[in-house]
Design an enzyme around this catalytic site. Sequence first.
Site, mmCIF file in Angstrom:
data_model
loop_
_atom_site.group_PDB
_atom_site.id
_atom_site.type_symbol
_atom_site.label_atom_id
_atom_site.label_comp_id
_atom_site.label_asym_id
_atom_site.label_seq_id
_atom_site.Cartn_x
_atom_site.Cartn_y
_atom_site.Cartn_z
ATOM 1 N N GLU A 62 0.825 -1.203 0.000
ATOM 2 C CA GLU A 62 0.000 0.000 0.000
ATOM 3 C C GLU A 62 0.858 1.251 0.000
ATOM 4 O OE1 GLU A 62 -2.656 -0.139 3.314
ATOM 5 O OE2 GLU A 62 -3.898 -1.732 2.443
ATOM 6 N N CYS A 72 5.625 -5.225 16.004
ATOM 7 C CA CYS A 72 4.941 -4.193 16.783
ATOM 8 C C CYS A 72 3.484 -4.609 16.993
ATOM 9 C CB CYS A 72 5.007 -2.853 16.059
ATOM 10 S SG CYS A 72 6.697 -2.305 15.719
#
Length: 347
Positions: free
Chosen positions: A94, A118
Amino acid sequence: MQMEKKDIRALSKEQLRDFFVENGDKAFRGNQVYEWLWSKGAHSFEDMTNVAKATRSMLENNFVINHIKVDTMQKSSDGTVKNAVRLHDGLVVESVLIPTETRTTACVSSQVGCSLDCNFCATARLKRMRNLEPGEIYDQVLAIDKESRLYYNHPLSNIVFMGMGEPLMNYNNVIKAIDMITSEEGLGMSPKRIMVSTSGIPKMIKKMADDDVKFKLAVSLHSAIDETRARIMPFSKNFPLKDLREALEYWYRKTKSKISYEYVVWKGINDDKASVDALVKFCKYVPCKVNLIEYNPIDDGEFQQASEESIMAYIKALENIGVVVKVRRSRGKDIDAACGQLANKEA
């Protein structure tokens, strides 16, 4: 068995010139083709209209152009544009165009998926498939530049590497892409308008300083307490804050370039006084500014946006020591365009 053709954009201008000489043509033909590949963004050899048909056929027989394709484009009510970019092997990344009144910023990806973990980030749930090639990174920027001109009537202003992936784990390709983006033979953008955001890999931050890069550095910090940071970003156990601090001090000594800290405040995680005090202390080590980022929850789990009161506590404490603080509101919520969860960015 037919050999797989090489992406022609992996060749330098000198290698292209040599290729033409070796094949009985003039060296300047390499300059022509190089211009088509980069500054003109040719998608195919047929696009190269001032190159002889026989030459184009020879290129077709020897090379490919692994150009990206914008598969789907979504435009938010706030003007944010999200591109789903299909790569030559079918994988998708993206990129996002973020407009403000005065500029347009491209948020680009550097890897397919991410190799870090994360806990708050949607991309981290995707396994890292591969690094992006320099041309694939460049193409994202070129596509967004065209969209900026089409929708906002001016060229792209800024670029942030805050999309999918950890840029410093694809360092060589990211640097090659930036070299081409800033080259007069590419897009000719100033490196000062480019920001590379890292989760904080000390040895690579030092390498950037040694390489005398001219772009800006952002660090996804999110906590200045090791235990809290490890809860948010488990991989950071391998990169304690004292090592990160030392690398950032080294960066500033070498580059004299101020650092931006990207910082999300989450309810019940880093919205307490100890977290505020720790960030204040960390900000005293190196000249910096802090971007407090509104969080886009990816589920109903432990990571939820903190209260405005908590955000104000950070702002007041940081401004008391002279640190510039900006609150970044998430953009493109109606199309889920929180690029790398850090949507509203300016270099």
